[in-house]
Design a protein around this motif. Structure first.
Motif, PDB file in Angstrom:
ATOM      1  N   LEU A  67       9.763   7.473   3.402  1.00 30.26           N
ATOM      2  CA  LEU A  67       8.793   7.334   4.326  1.00 30.26           C
ATOM      3  C   LEU A  67       7.553   7.747   3.860  1.00 30.26           C
ATOM      4  N   SER A  68       7.427   8.767   2.849  1.00 28.77           N
ATOM      5  CA  SER A  68       6.664   9.223   2.146  1.00 28.77           C
ATOM      6  C   SER A  68       5.751   8.170   1.530  1.00 28.77           C
ATOM      7  N   ALA A  69       6.548   7.421   0.792  1.00 29.43           N
ATOM      8  CA  ALA A  69       6.304   6.162  -0.272  1.00 29.43           C
ATOM      9  C   ALA A  69       5.343   5.375   0.415  1.00 29.43           C
ATOM     10  N   ALA A  70       5.776   4.966   1.709  1.00 23.54           N
ATOM     11  CA  ALA A  70       5.056   3.950   2.430  1.00 23.54           C
ATOM     12  C   ALA A  70       3.872   4.641   3.069  1.00 23.54           C
ATOM     13  N   ALA A  71       3.975   5.807   3.282  1.00 19.77           N
ATOM     14  CA  ALA A  71       2.656   6.485   3.761  1.00 19.77           C
ATOM     15  C   ALA A  71       1.539   6.434   2.821  1.00 19.77           C
ATOM     16  N   VAL A  72       2.033   6.833   1.438  1.00 14.74           N
ATOM     17  CA  VAL A  72       1.138   7.134   0.381  1.00 14.74           C
ATOM     18  C   VAL A  72       0.526   5.411   0.054  1.00 14.74           C
ATOM     19  N   LEU A  73       1.259   4.800   0.104  1.00 11.20           N
ATOM     20  CA  LEU A  73       0.725   3.218  -0.531  1.00 11.20           C
ATOM     21  C   LEU A  73      -0.112   2.619   0.798  1.00 11.20           C
ATOM     22  N   ASP A  74       0.213   3.102   2.008  1.00 14.93           N
ATOM     23  CA  ASP A  74      -0.714   2.789   3.105  1.00 14.93           C
ATOM     24  C   ASP A  74      -2.045   3.413   3.033  1.00 14.93           C
ATOM     25  N   ARG A  75      -2.030   4.729   2.733  1.00 13.47           N
ATOM     26  CA  ARG A  75      -3.297   5.519   2.799  1.00 13.47           C
ATOM     27  C   ARG A  75      -4.147   4.724   1.363  1.00 13.47           C
ATOM     28  N   LEU A  76      -3.402   4.350   0.205  1.00 12.80           N
ATOM     29  CA  LEU A  76      -4.163   3.876  -1.075  1.00 12.80           C
ATOM     30  C   LEU A  76      -4.780   2.549  -0.607  1.00 12.80           C
ATOM     31  N   THR A  77      -4.359   1.728   0.488  1.00 11.84           N
ATOM     32  CA  THR A  77      -4.629   0.465   0.538  1.00 11.84           C
ATOM     33  C   THR A  77      -6.080   0.604   1.524  1.00 11.84           C
ATOM     34  N   THR A  78      -6.423   1.784   1.862  1.00 16.21           N
ATOM     35  CA  THR A  78      -7.476   1.931   2.838  1.00 16.21           C
ATOM     36  C   THR A  78      -8.585   3.107   2.337  1.00 16.21           C
ATOM     37  N   ALA A 124       2.910  -6.274 -12.067  1.00 16.89           N
ATOM     38  CA  ALA A 124       2.000  -7.402 -11.847  1.00 16.89           C
ATOM     39  C   ALA A 124       1.421  -6.942 -10.365  1.00 16.89           C
ATOM     40  N   PRO A 125       0.336  -7.262  -9.792  1.00 14.72           N
ATOM     41  CA  PRO A 125      -0.439  -7.002  -8.523  1.00 14.72           C
ATOM     42  C   PRO A 125       0.806  -7.466  -7.529  1.00 14.72           C
ATOM     43  N   PRO A 126       0.742  -6.951  -6.233  1.00 14.95           N
ATOM     44  CA  PRO A 126       1.785  -7.717  -5.208  1.00 14.95           C
ATOM     45  C   PRO A 126       1.336  -9.062  -4.878  1.00 14.95           C
ATOM     46  N   ARG A 127       2.221  -9.982  -4.809  1.00 21.05           N
ATOM     47  CA  ARG A 127       1.845 -11.392  -4.325  1.00 21.05           C
ATOM     48  C   ARG A 127       1.256 -11.326  -3.040  1.00 21.05           C
ATOM     49  N   PRO A 128       0.176 -12.129  -2.698  1.00 18.54           N
ATOM     50  CA  PRO A 128      -0.447 -12.170  -1.466  1.00 18.54           C
ATOM     51  C   PRO A 128       0.621 -12.777  -0.432  1.00 18.54           C
ATOM     52  N   LYS A 129       0.744 -12.037   0.785  1.00 17.02           N
ATOM     53  CA  LYS A 129       1.606 -12.516   1.806  1.00 17.02           C
ATOM     54  C   LYS A 129       1.364 -11.762   3.058  1.00 17.02           C
ATOM     55  N   ARG A 130       1.580 -12.039   4.663  1.00 20.46           N
ATOM     56  CA  ARG A 130       1.616 -11.262   5.522  1.00 20.46           C
ATOM     57  C   ARG A 130       2.415 -10.124   5.727  1.00 20.46           C
ATOM     58  N   ILE A 131       1.983  -9.157   5.750  1.00 22.76           N
ATOM     59  CA  ILE A 131       2.997  -7.834   6.086  1.00 22.76           C
ATOM     60  C   ILE A 131       2.488  -7.428   7.424  1.00 22.76           C
ATOM     61  N   GLY A 132       3.318  -7.304   8.469  1.00 20.19           N
ATOM     62  CA  GLY A 132       3.065  -6.956   9.993  1.00 20.19           C
ATOM     63  C   GLY A 132       2.584  -5.628   9.909  1.00 20.19           C
ATOM     64  N   SER A 133       1.602  -5.444  10.720  1.00 18.81           N
ATOM     65  CA  SER A 133       1.179  -3.967  11.282  1.00 18.81           C
ATOM     66  C   SER A 133       0.802  -3.255   9.950  1.00 18.81           C
ATOM     67  N   TRP A 134       0.045  -3.895   9.169  1.00 18.50           N
ATOM     68  CA  TRP A 134      -0.272  -3.100   7.671  1.00 18.50           C
ATOM     69  C   TRP A 134      -1.614  -3.355   7.700  1.00 18.50           C
ATOM     70  N   PRO A 135      -2.555  -2.483   6.907  1.00 17.36           N
ATOM     71  CA  PRO A 135      -1.811  -0.893   6.883  1.00 17.36           C
ATOM     72  C   PRO A 135      -2.143  -0.296   8.241  1.00 17.36           C
ATOM     73  N   LEU A 136      -1.054   0.698   8.367  1.00 19.43           N
ATOM     74  CA  LEU A 136      -1.000   1.393   9.711  1.00 19.43           C
ATOM     75  C   LEU A 136      -2.199   2.458   9.735  1.00 19.43           C
TER      76      LEU A 136
END
Length: 261
Positions: free
Chosen positions: A52-63, A225-237
């Motif tokens: 959960l924390s890993a997702a939250a941290v990555l979410d924070r970094l994107t914003t 390598a950078p993440p491949r472009p794609k749709r991620i639903g409800s992201w970033p939270l």
């Protein structure tokens, strides 16, 4: 140079402690910025909370809307570092590998003192994946929960010292403090034990300064390598959370004590 230090849990007082340690060891001219996710667990004590924390941290970094020269991830033995390496074009260091790498420069073998015993396999797995387990004499839990570390500094230090003595008897010549919440205790523990004690936050900040100062960053040709472009639903939270709480109290399901930047 500007270094971002990310506390993986949502406890702002722990972010403040981590920030203080990072600032104390930073070189003149290095700016330390510390924050935590906008959502997620108040402490991390197991795989469920870790992911959960890993997702939250990555979410924070994107914003984040500012630049920095390196990222230090202040969770010991927790997942998410590799995702940040894919996401960012600056060096990413975590306190687990940084502590172990520095400890191996100071002695033949090292040991880790952490919080609950349930964290031990997770830390050992992280060290194994990083290729650092061979010189680890042992990983031991103190029995203290992450949030307990802040309740009584004298008791916390005493229990860490008692546990570290057992690891030294097992052959460790250097001790690593195995939780970001233990930041700042290394000198007191070292004085009691008579062996070098490495704090992962401090070690990661110094490595970050060195790597960024040399103009180096994570290789992006294959594994990261950078993440491949794609749709991620409800992201970033985090963006939705910030907008939904701009003029009203934060949802009670989220931390009300997020420190921000």
């Amino acid at each position: 140079m500007r270094i971002l230090v990310m506390n993986p849990n949502t406890t702002a007082s722990m972010t403040a402690s981590i920030r203080a340690t990072a600032t104390a060891v930073a070189s003149p001219g290095t700016e330390i910025i510390a924050t935590e996710p906008l959502w997620g667990p108040e402490s991390i004590e197991g795989h469920f909370e870790g992911y959960l924390s890993a997702a939250a941290v990555l979410d924070r970094l994107t914003t984040l809307d500012f630049s920095f020269d390196a990222l230090v991830m202040a969770g010991f033995g927790e997942p998410g570092r590799e995702g940040a390496q894919e996401l960012l074009d600056v060096p990413v260091l975590d306190i687990t590998e940084s502590a172990a790498q520095m400890a191996m420069m100071l002695g033949h073998s090292y040991g880790v003192v952490t919080t609950l015993d349930r964290a031990v396999p997770q830390i050992r797995d992280r060290l194994l994946t990083a290729g650092l387990l061979q010189r680890c004499a042992g990983v031991r839990g103190t029995g203290l929960g992450v949030l307990e570390l802040e309740e009584d500094a004298e008791r916390t230090t005493r229990i860490i010292v008692e546990t570290a003595r057992e690891v030294v008897r097992d052959g460790a010549e250097v001790i690593c403090l195995g939780c970001g919440g233990m930041a700042g205790l290394q000198e007191r523990v070292s004085a009691e034990l008579g062996v070098p004690v490495v704090d992962g936050v401090a070690a990661a900040v110094k490595f970050a300064e060195a790597v960024a100062g040399l103009g180096l960053a994570t290789s992006a040709v294959r594994s990261f390598a950078p993440p491949r472009p794609k749709r991620i639903g409800s992201w970033p939270l985090s963006t939705q959370l910030s907008l939904s709480t701009a003029s009203s109290p934060r949802n009670v399901d989220f931390s009300s004590q997020t420190s921000g930047i």
